[in-house]
Design a protein around this motif. Sequence first.
Motif, PDB file in Angstrom:
ATOM      1  N   LEU A 144       2.326 -13.095   1.145  1.00 60.37           N
ATOM      2  CA  LEU A 144       1.124 -12.263   1.285  1.00 60.37           C
ATOM      3  C   LEU A 144       0.810 -12.038   2.759  1.00 60.37           C
ATOM      4  N   ILE A 145       0.940 -13.078   3.559  1.00 55.82           N
ATOM      5  CA  ILE A 145       0.700 -12.944   4.994  1.00 55.82           C
ATOM      6  C   ILE A 145       1.677 -11.925   5.589  1.00 55.82           C
ATOM      7  N   SER A 146       2.931 -11.967   5.161  1.00 57.61           N
ATOM      8  CA  SER A 146       3.942 -11.024   5.667  1.00 57.61           C
ATOM      9  C   SER A 146       3.599  -9.593   5.298  1.00 57.61           C
ATOM     10  N   VAL A 147       3.178  -9.374   4.048  1.00 56.61           N
ATOM     11  CA  VAL A 147       2.835  -8.024   3.590  1.00 56.61           C
ATOM     12  C   VAL A 147       1.626  -7.491   4.351  1.00 56.61           C
ATOM     13  N   LEU A 148       0.603  -8.310   4.511  1.00 56.48           N
ATOM     14  CA  LEU A 148      -0.604  -7.878   5.206  1.00 56.48           C
ATOM     15  C   LEU A 148      -0.316  -7.580   6.684  1.00 56.48           C
ATOM     16  N   SER A 149       0.460  -8.444   7.327  1.00 54.24           N
ATOM     17  CA  SER A 149       0.786  -8.211   8.738  1.00 54.24           C
ATOM     18  C   SER A 149       1.608  -6.940   8.910  1.00 54.24           C
ATOM     19  N   SER A 150       2.485  -6.662   7.930  1.00 59.44           N
ATOM     20  CA  SER A 150       3.271  -5.432   7.975  1.00 59.44           C
ATOM     21  C   SER A 150       2.381  -4.213   7.770  1.00 59.44           C
ATOM     22  N   THR A 151       1.420  -4.330   6.852  1.00 62.38           N
ATOM     23  CA  THR A 151       0.510  -3.218   6.567  1.00 62.38           C
ATOM     24  C   THR A 151      -0.287  -2.821   7.806  1.00 62.38           C
ATOM     25  N   TYR A 152      -0.757  -3.810   8.561  1.00 69.60           N
ATOM     26  CA  TYR A 152      -1.595  -3.534   9.730  1.00 69.60           C
ATOM     27  C   TYR A 152      -0.807  -3.492  11.037  1.00 69.60           C
ATOM     28  N   GLY A 153       0.518  -3.648  10.926  1.00 66.36           N
ATOM     29  CA  GLY A 153       1.364  -3.506  12.100  1.00 66.36           C
ATOM     30  C   GLY A 153       1.155  -4.567  13.153  1.00 66.36           C
ATOM     31  N   ILE A 154       0.871  -5.779  12.717  1.00 71.42           N
ATOM     32  CA  ILE A 154       0.679  -6.889  13.656  1.00 71.42           C
ATOM     33  C   ILE A 154       1.538  -8.071  13.203  1.00 71.42           C
ATOM     34  N   SER A 156       2.402 -11.994  12.064  1.00 71.66           N
ATOM     35  CA  SER A 156       1.767 -12.926  11.135  1.00 71.66           C
ATOM     36  C   SER A 156       0.808 -13.855  11.869  1.00 71.66           C
ATOM     37  N   THR A 157       1.194 -14.247  13.080  1.00 68.15           N
ATOM     38  CA  THR A 157       0.337 -15.142  13.865  1.00 68.15           C
ATOM     39  C   THR A 157      -0.972 -14.464  14.237  1.00 68.15           C
ATOM     40  N   THR A 158      -0.861 -13.193  14.671  1.00 62.57           N
ATOM     41  CA  THR A 158      -2.071 -12.440  15.027  1.00 62.57           C
ATOM     42  C   THR A 158      -2.971 -12.259  13.811  1.00 62.57           C
ATOM     43  N   LEU A 159      -2.352 -11.989  12.666  1.00 62.69           N
ATOM     44  CA  LEU A 159      -3.139 -11.802  11.439  1.00 62.69           C
ATOM     45  C   LEU A 159      -3.914 -13.059  11.086  1.00 62.69           C
ATOM     46  N   THR A 160      -3.217 -14.194  11.055  1.00 58.81           N
ATOM     47  CA  THR A 160      -3.892 -15.433  10.662  1.00 58.81           C
ATOM     48  C   THR A 160      -4.934 -15.861  11.698  1.00 58.81           C
ATOM     49  N   ASN A 161      -4.718 -15.476  12.953  1.00 54.03           N
ATOM     50  CA  ASN A 161      -5.730 -15.775  13.974  1.00 54.03           C
ATOM     51  C   ASN A 161      -7.010 -14.983  13.724  1.00 54.03           C
ATOM     52  N   LYS A 162      -6.871 -13.803  13.119  1.00 50.40           N
ATOM     53  CA  LYS A 162      -8.028 -12.942  12.876  1.00 50.40           C
ATOM     54  C   LYS A 162      -8.700 -13.223  11.533  1.00 50.40           C
ATOM     55  N   VAL A 163      -7.890 -13.463  10.474  1.00 52.32           N
ATOM     56  CA  VAL A 163      -8.476 -13.593   9.126  1.00 52.32           C
ATOM     57  C   VAL A 163      -8.316 -14.985   8.544  1.00 52.32           C
ATOM     58  N   GLY A 164      -7.642 -15.880   9.247  1.00 50.93           N
ATOM     59  CA  GLY A 164      -7.446 -17.216   8.719  1.00 50.93           C
ATOM     60  C   GLY A 164      -6.284 -17.294   7.741  1.00 50.93           C
ATOM     61  N   THR A 165      -6.157 -18.408   7.068  1.00 52.98           N
ATOM     62  CA  THR A 165      -5.042 -18.623   6.128  1.00 52.98           C
ATOM     63  C   THR A 165      -5.516 -18.753   4.683  1.00 52.98           C
ATOM     64  N   PHE A 166      -6.774 -18.404   4.448  1.00 49.73           N
ATOM     65  CA  PHE A 166      -7.321 -18.465   3.085  1.00 49.73           C
ATOM     66  C   PHE A 166      -7.965 -17.131   2.739  1.00 49.73           C
ATOM     67  N   TYR A 167      -8.015 -16.825   1.445  1.00 48.85           N
ATOM     68  CA  TYR A 167      -8.720 -15.619   1.002  1.00 48.85           C
ATOM     69  C   TYR A 167      -9.690 -15.991  -0.109  1.00 48.85           C
ATOM     70  N   LEU A 168     -10.626 -15.097  -0.367  1.00 51.89           N
ATOM     71  CA  LEU A 168     -11.637 -15.334  -1.394  1.00 51.89           C
ATOM     72  C   LEU A 168     -11.231 -14.589  -2.656  1.00 51.89           C
ATOM     73  N   ASN A 169     -10.894 -15.345  -3.682  1.00 47.98           N
ATOM     74  CA  ASN A 169     -10.446 -14.757  -4.942  1.00 47.98           C
ATOM     75  C   ASN A 169     -11.650 -14.550  -5.856  1.00 47.98           C
ATOM     76  N   THR A 170     -12.109 -13.316  -5.938  1.00 42.26           N
ATOM     77  CA  THR A 170     -13.290 -13.016  -6.757  1.00 42.26           C
ATOM     78  C   THR A 170     -12.966 -12.975  -8.241  1.00 42.26           C
ATOM     79  N   MET A 171     -11.670 -13.050  -8.585  1.00 42.11           N
ATOM     80  CA  MET A 171     -11.259 -12.987  -9.989  1.00 42.11           C
ATOM     81  C   MET A 171     -11.190 -14.369 -10.623  1.00 42.11           C
TER      82      MET A 171
END
Length: 341
Positions: A144-154, A156-171
């Motif tokens: 998931l981290i790889s897909v998100l970092s690819s989507t935003y063109g950054i 994986s390290t930069t992504l996790t520095n910005k959004v952390g390593t956890f997500y909120l699962n509303t489901m």
Amino acid sequence: MSARNNLEQYLRPGKFRFMVGVAGCIIAVVLGLLGGLINAGIIGATSKADAVPFGAMSGVQEGKYAYVDVVGLDEWSARSDDKYMYLCVDKDGQLSILCMKPSDESKFSSQKEYWAQHTKDGTTATVPSPIRVYGTVTKMPGNLISVLSSTYGISSTTLTNKVGTFYLNTMVTAKDSLSFPLFAAAIASAIVGIIMLASHFSHVKTIRTCLDRLDAEGLTQKAWDELQVCLKDSVMVPELPGMLLSENFIISRQDGAIMAYTDILWIYRHVVRRNFVVTSRSLICRLNGSQTVGLGLKTRKKSSEEVTQLISAAVSAKNPTVLVGFTPENSQRYEEMIRQA
């Protein structure tokens, strides 16, 4: 003590399978009850009042019920089946990842507009009223981290520095996150318990079947006498502890079986495979009276074949008419013998 009672005592299964089976079923009931009480809201911190502010950088929150006050929401950036991942920003400017259904997007129209305006020209857009979203804190898998970092063109390290390593699962609600592991453990415990109890009672049933056959043939005392001789001489089948071949009987303590050679109509080896992998080997003995007794062959393939030949030879020596091996011809002859009996 009678010969039957002596044989029954010798063949009786140990308490291990029974105790494990009972314990497994009791644990399953307790865990299932706890899960039910959590789902009913009777126990456990499962209400929105118990939720904590979401901290995407904090591992101590994993599995907890949390919330985030969303003021900006991007379009979904990753998906898996019905789970859609969204990048959001809260009222404090902290970026987070939300997992929710696309149908929930409709209530975030102002937040999506704010995100689009804010990211498009960098001007200060009017911050909408935050919408509080609840969910279970879940660790992001590497893919998931790889897909998100690819989507935003950054990276994986930069992504996790910005959004952390956890997500909120509303489901996944707080009740789900607390009760699901309990229900899963309850099911596993129940399966183990049932298997162990079934094995125990199958052993007991085999004992009764065999002793009833001996009583019907008047061979109970003879079987007990020969068992004593075998035990005295320590005569065991190679690689099968607990299995004895006396002068006139097969005796298997592990299976709770004792059979006269002359009572066996058909004997053959049975192999069970799951996905081309052998999971069990057994020796099937079809008896007079349409009864069947299975003897476990917990040995290597070569050894099980040798043991089968050894036992079949012992039976054939005392019972020349016995059918040996599983073939269509033997199956047909066995059916004819049963019909004529």
